[in-house]
Design an enzyme around this catalytic site. Structure first.
Site, PDB file in Angstrom:
ATOM      1  N   HIS A 156       0.826  -1.218   0.000  1.00  0.00           N
ATOM      2  CA  HIS A 156       0.000   0.000   0.000  1.00  0.00           C
ATOM      3  C   HIS A 156       0.857   1.263   0.000  1.00  0.00           C
ATOM      4  O   HIS A 156       0.380   2.323  -0.397  1.00  0.00           O
ATOM      5  CB  HIS A 156      -1.035  -0.021   1.127  1.00  0.00           C
ATOM      6  CG  HIS A 156      -0.555   0.317   2.501  1.00  0.00           C
ATOM      7  ND1 HIS A 156      -0.155  -0.636   3.416  1.00  0.00           N
ATOM      8  CD2 HIS A 156      -0.418   1.499   3.132  1.00  0.00           C
ATOM      9  CE1 HIS A 156       0.190  -0.045   4.541  1.00  0.00           C
ATOM     10  NE2 HIS A 156       0.058   1.249   4.398  1.00  0.00           N
ATOM     11  N   ASN A 177      -9.235  -4.201   7.072  1.00  0.00           N
ATOM     12  CA  ASN A 177      -8.438  -3.080   7.556  1.00  0.00           C
ATOM     13  C   ASN A 177      -8.654  -2.918   9.058  1.00  0.00           C
ATOM     14  O   ASN A 177      -9.786  -2.986   9.530  1.00  0.00           O
ATOM     15  CB  ASN A 177      -8.884  -1.807   6.812  1.00  0.00           C
ATOM     16  CG  ASN A 177      -7.964  -0.641   7.059  1.00  0.00           C
ATOM     17  OD1 ASN A 177      -6.838  -0.810   7.529  1.00  0.00           O
ATOM     18  ND2 ASN A 177      -8.436   0.570   6.759  1.00  0.00           N
ATOM     19  N   ASP A 227       1.152  -7.742   2.425  1.00  0.00           N
ATOM     20  CA  ASP A 227       1.256  -6.320   2.104  1.00  0.00           C
ATOM     21  C   ASP A 227       2.725  -5.892   1.961  1.00  0.00           C
ATOM     22  O   ASP A 227       3.255  -5.154   2.785  1.00  0.00           O
ATOM     23  CB  ASP A 227       0.550  -5.513   3.193  1.00  0.00           C
ATOM     24  CG  ASP A 227       0.376  -4.050   2.808  1.00  0.00           C
ATOM     25  OD1 ASP A 227       0.889  -3.642   1.751  1.00  0.00           O
ATOM     26  OD2 ASP A 227      -0.268  -3.305   3.573  1.00  0.00           O
ATOM     27  N   GLY A 251       2.372   6.266   9.456  1.00  0.00           N
ATOM     28  CA  GLY A 251       3.728   6.618   9.045  1.00  0.00           C
ATOM     29  C   GLY A 251       4.677   5.450   9.258  1.00  0.00           C
ATOM     30  O   GLY A 251       5.707   5.335   8.617  1.00  0.00           O
ATOM     31  N   SER A 306       3.912   2.502   8.460  1.00  0.00           N
ATOM     32  CA  SER A 306       3.676   1.517   7.398  1.00  0.00           C
ATOM     33  C   SER A 306       4.974   1.217   6.679  1.00  0.00           C
ATOM     34  O   SER A 306       5.660   2.144   6.249  1.00  0.00           O
ATOM     35  CB  SER A 306       2.665   2.067   6.391  1.00  0.00           C
ATOM     36  OG  SER A 306       1.373   1.955   6.893  1.00  0.00           O
ATOM     37  N   PHE A 352       2.507  -3.295   8.747  1.00  0.00           N
ATOM     38  CA  PHE A 352       1.580  -2.698   7.771  1.00  0.00           C
ATOM     39  C   PHE A 352       0.260  -2.211   8.338  1.00  0.00           C
ATOM     40  O   PHE A 352      -0.489  -1.536   7.632  1.00  0.00           O
ATOM     41  CB  PHE A 352       1.331  -3.643   6.591  1.00  0.00           C
ATOM     42  CG  PHE A 352       0.481  -4.860   6.890  1.00  0.00           C
ATOM     43  CD1 PHE A 352       1.043  -5.991   7.445  1.00  0.00           C
ATOM     44  CD2 PHE A 352      -0.872  -4.873   6.583  1.00  0.00           C
ATOM     45  CE1 PHE A 352       0.272  -7.120   7.697  1.00  0.00           C
ATOM     46  CE2 PHE A 352      -1.652  -5.994   6.825  1.00  0.00           C
ATOM     47  CZ  PHE A 352      -1.081  -7.121   7.391  1.00  0.00           C
ATOM     48  N   ASP A 353      -0.048  -2.495   9.599  1.00  0.00           N
ATOM     49  CA  ASP A 353      -1.337  -2.034  10.115  1.00  0.00           C
ATOM     50  C   ASP A 353      -1.320  -2.169  11.627  1.00  0.00           C
ATOM     51  O   ASP A 353      -0.378  -2.719  12.204  1.00  0.00           O
ATOM     52  CB  ASP A 353      -2.494  -2.864   9.522  1.00  0.00           C
ATOM     53  CG  ASP A 353      -3.853  -2.159   9.606  1.00  0.00           C
ATOM     54  OD1 ASP A 353      -3.883  -0.977   9.987  1.00  0.00           O
ATOM     55  OD2 ASP A 353      -4.877  -2.784   9.283  1.00  0.00           O
TER      56      ASP A 353
END
Lengths: 717, 717
Positions: free
Chosen positions: B90, B217, B226, B652, B654, B670-671
């Protein structure tokens, strides 16, 4: 044939394969046992942790099982010497509703009877049934049937059963039935005391008894206080009687005692109740058909009926309202079918059942094999007309005027015969129900929607292969969509059945066997009914054959299980069963684990203040105070709410008492988890769980939140 | 005052209370540490399991931290000597999209560059920034500000910072910034190599890289691959350069090595990256305002704006389409605000922060106390106008024509001044963005909806107390709903700004400081802008005071933490930070436990064949084959996918690399989980988790599913 394997199969590998089959076929925790079977599986019971004598469970008319009763549509149990019956809030819901008024809303507020005088009478049709007799009557039932086949076999069994019931019910206050065990292998006469004066003693507010409602239905973790206490009353002579202020509390032959401590993960648990129906011992072909055809077909046709309602009612707000309940019901049925399909696929049930059956057939002698082959033939006959059967069934259940017309015409025909000879559903005792059906049409009917539904169902009928066609239907609706549309337009433009007085006038004529008024839909019904009767005759012929042939399959299965060291319980049929197991966590998906015990912390977490997560303030306050005392779980240090077991349950087990290793009451069954929706066909130990109210939660509510110390005292607490 | 307590507080109880405060205030796992702080907390790091030398982490311009880069809007890391950059799918999404065409859809299909010649250039504005300098410049920044206050303080800091940046950026290929640490206490000049030629090397298909999309998400358990690999190129001289076929791979000063084994629950983990913004060290009053006013007010106003869009667009399908993206964004913002509110309430953050602050203030000397009291006064001034500020902010962000008019008039005013003196956002370099904003109006505007939005926002303005009134607004819109409606009807009936050519003509005039065309909305904007400028001046005066006064609060906090034996990291501000912790399960709700590692079984479980759960067939086949080899987890016996840590992250982070105790790369952040959405204000160790791609999953995909052996070799695998 496949090429010969390069290596011979090692005996140890063969043994492992055999054990795998065994474990797949008879999980240690699977089983809805008849009481009489419990001594037979006593060793397993003891190994699972049961501390009592399995032999003491063999007689369901003696303690402790005679404390377990049929209550409303579910199960209940006596919990005091003075006839207190513990069951689910949702099983006693009708009783609470019956006593509610806008001024005194017992559903919202709950109810605590301050004393016996304050106990509120249940709706007059509410029943509690105490089993007082359970006797094998196989020879009486099958005596006249032996040697017969088809419809004659069916009728002989039916007639013998009716005779036994009629004879048995001569005793007043006793209701009798004949239960068919192992699909026609064994028959039992069940005698039940019919308690007719029930009264409401204690109900929690809806926001406790039904906390989470549809949103949490089938869900775990759960936080619902789904319990209610009723009391059974009898006449002064101790016999069942209708409600009367003179009645006295019923003294049950035994009652369950509530445990002082609660269960923990891994603890033994057992449950008794009245599970409704399961299909576990159906043939591999029936399993395959359920997964490969029936469930997908149901999902598809429900989707199409929902689309038809949408289409037919587009831009018509009133139609949307009228069909709201039918839409809700179609959606629920669709969800159930899809869930069952998912579960059976996830469990690989078709393949496992087929593998098990192949093993069984290889071990079965020629005689039974012959019947089993014949059984397969009858099932194949039924399969050949399955789509037509599905569509005609929906034609009756999903329409209003069409259903009314068929009902009226059939009633007219049946009413010409003596009451005892009429088809059940059309006898004198059914008239009130028929009248109700005809009356409610008004609130649930819109001509455009009904035509859209019929266009969908009969359109599907038109596309059936010729072998499934019915001349009466072809004559009435043509064989093209255009012909169908023209026929439907003419029928619904001309019929007056949309008017209630017209339907009730036709009902008055039909119940006396008189000619019905002239009406295009009634005339259509008169032309279609002969086809309906012909199919009914075919169905009963098949049912007779199934009744005659399935016992061979069951004998083979029992022998196969014996060879594997296991026993076979009969598929559920609404009779008293016992299952045993333990508190067990659930791992429904990758990386997800649900603990088997929930706590009041979860109520505060779920609370939104909005229905259905609107926990009452007194409950929230009590949780915040944290004053749990003796009802707190010593290891968790807080108040438990619900717990989860691997017990084998199905619909009808609502309200079943859950007992610990010492036979003390620790929980009240009220639901199962979504992953287990396919368990009516296949018990998968990874996913099959049952959800119970922890009796400590009930005690805490009755001690601290909505106190009823007198009721607790009566239960020995 | 309360009555004197009957018992004196026992010293042990006081100690326990103090310890409770300590643990609440400085959780062992909380912290976004600057590299320079790591030696200071070295003992904690070692105790947590770090096997390396904490001193080696102190310099963010040396290995291993100089392998961690800013990539796109997130973080990345070098993973080969030839400039391979690993970041999230992403984070690199724009690069993939830029290279996709309807004929060659790299988003859907993924991409594997067969060799370097096949690597695809990124969009020209994509940047990777390598930090090469990090120097304290506090004295230079604050020198001229000392002794000043309010707007003058703000302007002095701003001017000094701009000077430092301008001087620093004289070096070509270097981008500079001044980072404000601890709210104006310390300032650092950051020098970053600006790599401008990035190329796409490996991207998995969308259905792997974004498996689950919006549905998953913020969710755990997660099953998303990801990740994406880019390569940085520079000119033949080794300096940053725009894309050119002559460029050569960048040789980073260091790169991370991928671990050969993977992590298990409880294992040490650390992460480096560029977290954007946190509010952990805000005052107790700011915490209270966030929970008691800001978040509820945001939820309420978003709900009302959603209702206004519904109302204004009723029966207008085109309006629904035009506002679909605004509706989605309002719903997301509403969900975030509600989630943050839930989390802060669940963590009892307001009470805990207040208790902590009371302890801090009691231990703080008079000098700093004076500044802290003054800080409270400035914050109170801001609170007094908070509702007006919220409404005026939304007036700009939630409208199209109104926003355009205000933008054009302000641009006209600013354009009359030399470019360097213009307000940022209205300088020459901002013109393209402004033009884009004016152009997109066409696709997002409907007059009835805009009037409904303005009626809502300005209606709320009309109900503000007199102290918050603005004469310019009262004159323009009146003080009653009727007057407002009349004014809006007249404005929108008369304006021509709905036509793109008219807006662009006005833009051409405004950018040159010329008079704008006659138009009721532009004339309105000219009357409102003076109020806007006045408020901006007030805001900057407050900001200057906050910048001057917050350092006293931070000094007091640092001293208070030292007294408790802890250190204080600066709130996140987009600079490189390190956090450490471990793989840890999550227990988000009563009876629910999520394991910290997911496996490919979950991909098959979630797969529906429909976006976003449409796992590609090659992946499903590989899962079914079960050929996981060296990448399988030895304990689980299967392929892992994602894992969960308690690392301290925010937006940020990520693409942040996750390292094991030996500093080897084990995962890619990633999350985070939904329960942690409030962590920007309050770190609750029960709920704060970060979600990472397991490097073993990446390896397995690149070995077995979409093979890229040459890229694996380059990474030393």
């Amino acid at each position: 044939m496949p090429a010969a394997p390069r290596r011979r199969r090692h005996p140890a590998r063969a043994l492992l394969a055999c054990l795998a089959t065994l474990s797949a076929a008879a999980h240690a925790d699977e089983g809805m046992w008849m009481a009489a079977q419990l001594p037979q599986i006593g060793e397993q019971l003891r190994q699972a942790g049961y501390a009592g004598d399995p032999a003491a469970l063999a007689d369901l008319t003696a303690a402790p099982l005679n404390a377990v009763v049929r209550a409303g549509g579910g199960t209940g149990a006596f919990v005091s010497a003075d006839g207190l019956v513990l069951t689910n809030h949702h099983v006693a819901y009708g009783v609470i509703q019956y006593n509610s008024t806008p001024q005194r809303n017992l559903i919202d507020d709950g109810y605590i009877a301050a004393d016996r005088a304050a106990e509120l009478p249940a709706n007059p049709d509410y029943r509690v049934l105490v089993t007082v007799g359970f006797d094998r009557v196989t020879d009486q039932v099958l005596g006249a049937a032996r040697g017969k086949s088809g419809r004659a076999y069916f009728d002989a069994v039916d007639a013998a059963s009716k005779r036994i019931v009629a004879e048995c019910e001569r005793e007043t206050g006793i209701r009798c039935s004949v239960a068919n065990m192992y699909y026609g292998t064994d028959f039992y006469r069940i005698r039940q005391l019919e308690l007719r004066d029930l009264r409401l003693v204690y109900a929690p507010p809806r926001a406790i008894g039904n906390f989470g409602d549809e949103t949490d239905n089938f869900m775990w973790p759960r936080h619902t206080g789904d319990f209610t206490l009723l009391r059974a009353y009898v006449g002064r002579d101790g016999k069942p009687a209708a409600h009367s202020p003179d009645n006295v509390p019923y003294q049950p032959p035994s009652h369950l005692r509530i445990a002082h401590d609660g269960p923990r993960e891994g603890d033994f648990a057992m449950l008794a109740g009245y599970p409704g129906i399961t299909y576990r011992h159906r043939t591999a072909a029936e399993f395959a058909e359920q997964v490969e055809w029936t469930l997908p077909a149901r999902v598809a046709v429900f989707d199409q009926l929902l689309a038809a309602i949408e289409r037919g009612g587009a831009g018509n707000a009133e139609a949307a309202t009228r069909y709201a309940s039918q839409v809700q019901s179609l959606k629920n049925n669709r969800k159930r079918a899809a869930g069952e399909l998912d579960g059976l696929l996830r469990s690989d049930a078709v393949r496992q059942r087929a593998q098990d059956e192949r093993g069984m057939l290889a071990a079965t002698g020629r005689g039974d094999r012959r019947d089993i082959d014949a059984l397969a033939g009858v099932l194949a006959q039924a399969s050949a007309v399955r789509e037509r059967e599905l569509l005609l069934g929906l034609l009756g259940s999903q329409t209003q005027l069409m259903r009314s017309a068929l009902l009226l015409e059939r009633l007219r025909l049946e009413s010409a015969r003596p009451d005892a000879e009429r088809e059940s559903g059309y006898q004198a005792r059914d008239l009130a129900l028929i009248e109700g059906t005809l009356k409610q049409v008004q609130r649930r009917y819109d001509p455009a929607v009904e035509k859209a539904l019929l266009a969908e169902l009969l359109g599907r009928y038109q596309r059936l292969p010729d072998a499934q066609r019915l001349p009466e239907f072809d004559a009435a609706f043509g064989r093209t969509p255009d012909a169908l549309a023209t026929a439907l337009d003419a029928l619904y433009a001309g019929t007056a059945l949309g008017d209630e007085p017209v339907r009730l006038a036709a009902f008055a004529a039909a119940r006396e066997g008189r000619a019905l008024p002239a009406d295009p839909l009634l005339e259509l019904a008169a032309r279609l009914i002969p086809a309906q009767l012909r199919l009914e005759q075919e169905r009963k012929t098949r049912d007779g054959e199934l009744l005659r042939l399935r016992p061979a399959y069951m004998r083979a299965l029992v022998a196969w299980r014996e060879q594997q060291g296991g026993a076979v319980y009969p598929d559920a049929n609404g009779t008293l069963r016992v299952s045993y197991g333990r508190l067990e966590r659930l791992q429904p998906r990758d990386a997800v684990t649900y603990a088997p015990v929930t706590t009041v912390a979860g109520i505060a977490e779920k609370h939104t203040g909005q229905v259905p997560f609107d926990a009452p303030q007194p409950l929230l306050d009590a949780i915040a105070r944290g004053d749990f005392g003796a009802t707190a779980d010593p290891a968790l240090g807080t108040q438990t709410v619900n717990f989860l077991t691997n017990l084998d349950t199905t619909g009808g087990n609502s309200g079943s008492p859950v007992l610990n290793a010492r036979g003390e009451l620790i929980g009240l069954n009220f639901d199962s988890n979504w992953e287990a929706v396919s368990a009516s066909w296949w018990f998968d130990p990874r996913y099959k769980r049952a959800i119970h109210v922890d009796m400590r939660y009930m005690r805490w509510l009755m001690e601290q939140v909505y106190p009823a110390p007198h009721v607790l005292r009566e239960m020995g607490l």
